[in-house]
Design an enzyme around this catalytic site. Structure first.
Site, PDB file in Angstrom:
ATOM      1  CG  ASP A  14      -1.707  -1.275   1.395  1.00  0.00           C
ATOM      2  OD1 ASP A  14      -2.138  -1.833   0.382  1.00  0.00           O
ATOM      3  OD2 ASP A  14      -1.877  -1.725   2.549  1.00  0.00           O
ATOM      4  CD  GLU A 187      -9.278  -2.022  -1.299  1.00  0.00           C
ATOM      5  OE1 GLU A 187      -9.343  -2.042  -0.064  1.00  0.00           O
ATOM      6  OE2 GLU A 187      -8.999  -3.022  -1.982  1.00  0.00           O
TER       7      GLU A 187
END
Length: 541
Positions: A14, A187
């Protein structure tokens, strides 16, 4: 120079990438591992230097009791108004209908800190990022969670204005910017202002082999005003199953001083057993989700496109104005435990290393035995990421247990349900012995049992080694540090992969670690002493 992907190997998921002047910074998720948020810096995007983690105190981060793969999800790093801004999520529930979480904000004028006490923002959803509008206003942009079983749990990308005087969000300003496409699971949002548009980068498809990143844009921040980039997704490997890099998607965009553009995304490098199809299963990602960097160009319609196609490239041209950075590409290291603090590669579970866990310095690490490695509380272990498919790791340990409930040794660890280790313990008939055990989906197996290896009388220290060879790994021991004997147990490395854990458990985000641990679940706090730790990467093919 060329960027060789993954640029940050091993569990570095991420990525949030920014540039300040001529230096690039990447912040990565750390989940239940302490300290929170992994930071690297570089001036060339090829060589990356590991920095101190910002969330290094329990004031900033308290994860005691967090579930595996809870904790820090998708931190967002930005720079504005002369300081660094870090938004992070602490997730307390990972399985079931709910994702109980809190989003926080901390700031620092220097990337190495000190970081301010965290400000609570909200709990609307994870993957929150802070957008600094050119007009001076600031917004929190985030995935939005819906627990209702008759709705899809990923309820679009929400934007909420931050009051910069009070540093509080204004809930009544919240609006849904983007619902994603039919791929669902939207997301990981990041907003950018480029050439008169607001560009929204967002992940979809779940952080598995169907993962992808899409781009949408709008002239305004009005609700549902964003249109999706036409054609293929911005980046994905769903339709490139033979490519070395897989799972690319969630990430962030950055430009260079010279006007080039790059995109840092999570990725993985799965492998297969010899008797498996390379397509189904697509593979086992024992190194977890890593960071890859791709070059980006803009088409004549003003949309960003990955150079080489949406599958990306392994070797990517470094920025033309790159300044070579002094940082090794190999992660081999040796630790004699002489320093007054643990080096940045070491991590603990959920809480910082304190006197309760042990001590270090003067050439030794002492670990006080507490709960088992199957616990979410009070685990005495320090560990670091697997960052290569092939490596040797070894240590030297002194331990004198008086009960079979006391154990100390060398572990390969994914989470509380998936790990193995070689350790010293007590056998009622043999005295001190060496055992190898594995926890696989919560099922514990002792491999040697009555054949546990007796430690000769008079032997004070025992040396342990693990040999990781991509698909499998094994353990060895020595009573003199020179003659090594292999334990006749070969373990499947896939058990320590995201993909294996996903089959039975919702938290599957971290990758494998190697570490040192002591257990004394009898409650008598028996101490193990470790003399050194050595991690040596081998030919990574």
């Amino acid at each position: 120079m060329k960027i060789q992907n993954p640029a940050l190997p091993g569990f570095n998921a991420d990525p949030s990438i920014i540039r300040v002047d001529d230096t690039y910074y990447i912040a990565n998720s750390t989940f239940e591992w302490f300290p929170g948020v992994r930071l690297h810096e570089s001036k060339d995007m090829v060589h990356w230097k590991l920095l101190p983690s910002p969330l290094s105190t329990t004031t900033l981060l308290n994860m005691k009791g967090n579930p595996a793969s809870g904790g820090i999800w998708a931190p967002d790093l930005s720079y504005a108004d002369g300081k660094f801004w870090l938004v992070f999520t602490d997730v307390k529930v990972t399985e079931g209908a709910f994702k109980d979480m809190t989003n926080y904000l901390t700031t620092a004028t220097d990337i190495t800190g000190p970081w301010s006490d965290p400000i609570k923002l909200n709990g609307v959803g994870f993957d929150a990022s802070l957008f600094h509008d050119n007009n001076g206003r600031k917004y929190l942009v985030q995935q939005t969670w819906d627990h209702r079983e008759y709705h899809h749990p990923f309820d679009g990308i929400t934007c909420t204005e931050l009051n910069t005087d009070t540093m509080k969000l204004m809930p009544k300003t919240a609006k849904t910017l983007y619902q994603g496409t039919d791929v669902k699971l939207v997301e990981g949002p990041h907003l950018y202002q480029i050439n008169g548009y607001y560009y929204l980068f967002a992940a979809q498809g779940g952080t598995v082999f169907t993962h992808q990143e899409v781009v949408a844009r709008s002239k305004t921040l009005d609700a549902n005003s964003f249109e999706t980039e036409p054609g293929d997704p911005f980046i994905t490997n769903f339709d490139t199953p033979d490519f070395y890099i897989q799972k690319q998607g969630h990430g962030a965009l950055v430009n260079t001083p010279g006007g080039e553009w790059y995109y840092a995304s999570l990725s993985a490098r799965p492998w297969n057993h010899k008797n498996e199809s390379a397509y189904d299963p697509r593979g086992w990602s024992t190194l977890g989700r890593e960071t890859s960097i791709q070059k980006v160009e803009w088409d004549d319609q003003g949309w960003p496109r990955v150079v080489g196609g949406h599958g990306g490239q392994v070797a990517v041209e470094a920025p033309k104005d790159a300044i070579e950075t002094d940082a090794p590409l190999s992660h081999s290291r040796h630790d004699e435990f002489d320093n007054p603090s643990l080096d940045y590669d070491w991590n603990t579970l959920r809480v910082p290393f304190t006197d309760h866990m042990g001590s270090f310095g003067n050439g030794e690490l002492k670990l006080v035995g507490h709960y088992s490695l199957a616990s979410n509380f009070d685990v005495s272990m320090i560990a670091s990421r697997w960052q290569a498919f092939n490596f040797d790791a070894e240590t030297k340990v002194k331990f004198d247990p008086f009960s079979y409930q006391q154990m100390a040794g060398l572990t390969n660890f994914y989470n509380d349900k998936h790990w193995s280790w070689i350790f010293i313990t007590l056998d009622e008939n043999k005295g001190r012995v060496i055992e190898v055990a594995e926890n696989n989906r919560g099922n514990y197996t002792s491999y040697l049992k009555d054949d546990a290896i007796k430690i000769p009388d008079g032997v004070e220290y025992v040396w342990f080694k693990t040999k990781v060879r991509k698909q499998t790994y094994s353990y060895e021991y020595s009573f003199d540090g020179e003659t090594w004997l292999e334990v006749p147990v070969t373990l499947d490395a896939a058990v320590l992969s995201d993909d294996y854990v996903l089959q039975t458990y919702g938290g599957f985000f971290t990758g494998a670690f190697v570490g040192l641990a002591a257990v004394d679940y009898s409650g008598y706090d028996e101490i193990a002493t470790f003399d050194y730790f050595d991690y040596k990467e081998l030919n990574d093919k």
